[in-house]
Enzyme design. Structure first.
Site, PDB file in Angstrom:
ATOM      1  CD  GLN A 152     -24.689 -38.064  64.408  1.00  0.00           C
ATOM      2  OE1 GLN A 152     -24.756 -36.943  63.909  1.00  0.00           O
ATOM      3  NE2 GLN A 152     -25.674 -38.947  64.296  1.00  0.00           N
ATOM      4  CB  CYS A 158     -28.088 -35.788  63.853  1.00  0.00           C
ATOM      5  SG  CYS A 158     -29.824 -36.086  63.479  1.00  0.00           S
ATOM      6  CG  HIS A 301     -27.937 -35.118  59.305  1.00  0.00           C
ATOM      7  ND1 HIS A 301     -27.711 -35.781  60.492  1.00  0.00           N
ATOM      8  CD2 HIS A 301     -26.756 -34.532  58.984  1.00  0.00           C
ATOM      9  CE1 HIS A 301     -26.451 -35.589  60.859  1.00  0.00           C
ATOM     10  NE2 HIS A 301     -25.853 -34.830  59.968  1.00  0.00           N
TER      11      HIS A 301
END
Ligand SMILES: *[C@@H]1O[C@H](CO)[C@@H](O)[C@H](O)[C@H]1NC(C)=O
Length: 363
Positions: A152, A158, A301
């Site tokens: 990324q 993410c 995340h």
């Protein structure tokens, strides 16, 4: 009896010590803690920093920047040492993120928004599946359903990688073809959210949610291939071309927090999009992460659950399926070739709380 009371007293004490030690990871507190030169000497910080700069090709613009990055590196060395003590089954140390403060790291390499109050309108609740015939070990990589680890970069996207990973897997299951899908389309074009909760809207490098992204793909009609709409790692203007759709969403569902249900859905539907608290990941090098403390609430995340296993790690209480295998989006030069292993069985780091499966159409 007395022994039991004593033992529980000790464990309470231990947990509070552990918790307060971990507070040192808080960037503000950490910065004001005086650096112990002895400690740095013991940790051989100079030597490690030289190796680090060579290995990752790090160049700093000015001597001041260099000195500042060295001081950050040193506190990350101490932090990795603490993480090693508090997460003894994993290996923690110098990673490519070792010259970033935890807040810099969080800002640029994570990107999951807070769990919203409402799911998108088309989200189903996953039906309860039978769990008695689950394989003991399972890894979608062995079945060709997982594309190579992506990166990324310095962008809080993410969530888009978690989304494409799940759809790539389902598309493979339904068509037999593994096609890498475009995160950049999601970064540029997907601004889906519950209108009542504007701060949960998908916002490119400023974060998003996988369930929103599935809803977007459902409404937009599909996603293009990675090669047709390549990743830039920056917010851009949408240039989605409907005539080039490579995979579409038939439906998607939110899975209960039960780990057997998560395993059953994983085996049935392919890799799952999950949210996790990444507190232990900046210093992670390999093996099974099973930290004594990790907040189950602060999910920050988005990653991809691809399997579970037990090889090489089997304390008796966790014999069945001791760890989950997670595909990350920080490139193959992080963790175990880009993957993270976290011990299963107790919603560690909140990983059971935001789990979704997507079903691709046949096309
Ligand atoms: C999801 O889509 C698949 C494939 O079209 C279908 O078989 C399944 O019944 C759908 N599930 C739900 C909950 O709509």
């Amino acid at each position: 009896m007395k022994l039991i009371i004593l033992l529980s007293l000790i464990s309470v004490l231990l947990i509070s010590v552990v918790a307060s030690v971990e507070d040192l990871s808080d960037p503000l507190i950490r910065q004001v803690i005086s650096n112990s030169d002895d400690d740095d000497h013991l940790l051989n910080a100079d030597h490690h920093f030289t190796l680090f700069k060579t290995k990752y090709g790090k160049k700093y613009a000015t001597p001041d920047e260099h000195d500042y990055r060295f001081s950050v590196f040193k506190s990350n060395l101490r932090r990795a040492k603490r993480h090693q003590l508090l997460d003894p089954t994993a290996e923690h140390g110098v990673t490519k993120f070792s010259d970033l403060t935890p807040s810099e790291f969080k800002k640029s390499f994570l990107g999951l928004k807070k769990n919203p109050l409402k799911f998108p309108s088309d989200a189903n609740k996953a039906p309860i599946l039978p769990t008695n015939d689950l394989p003991e070990d399972f890894d979608w990589r062995d079945h060709g359903a997982v594309t190579p680890v992506k990166n990324q970069g310095s962008c809080g996207s993410c969530w888009s990688f978690s989304t494409t990973g799940a759809l790539e897997g389902s598309h493979f299951l339904r068509t037999g073809e593994l096609v890498s899908l475009s995160e950049q389309q999601l970064v540029d074009c997907d601004h889906e959210c519950d209108p009542a909760e504007k701060n949960s809207c998908d916002a490119g490098c400023n974060g998003g949610l996988m369930n929103n992204a599935f809803e977007y793909i459902l409404k937009a009609g599909g996603v293009q291939k990675e090669s047709d709409y390549p990743y830039t790692g920056k917010d851009g203007t949408c240039h989605f071309d409907k005539s080039k759709i490579a995979a579409s969403v038939a439906n998607f569902s939110v899975i209960s927090t039960d780990e057997d249900q998560i395993a059953a859905n994983l085996v049935k539907h392919g890799p799952l999009a999950i949210g996790i608290n990444a507190a232990w990941m900046q210093t992670y090098i390999g093996k099974v992460s099973c930290p004594y403390v990790c907040s189950k609430k602060r999910l920050d995340h988005g990653v991809l659950l691809v399997g579970y296993g037990s090889a090489g790690y089997a304390p008796s209480r966790l014999k069945e399926k001791p760890y989950w295998i997670i595909k990350n989006s920080w490139g193959p030069d992080w963790g175990e070739d880009g993957y993270y292993k976290i011990c299963s069985g107790h919603n560690l780091c909140g990983m059971d709380t935001m789990v979704s499966a997507v079903v691709s159409t046949n096309t």
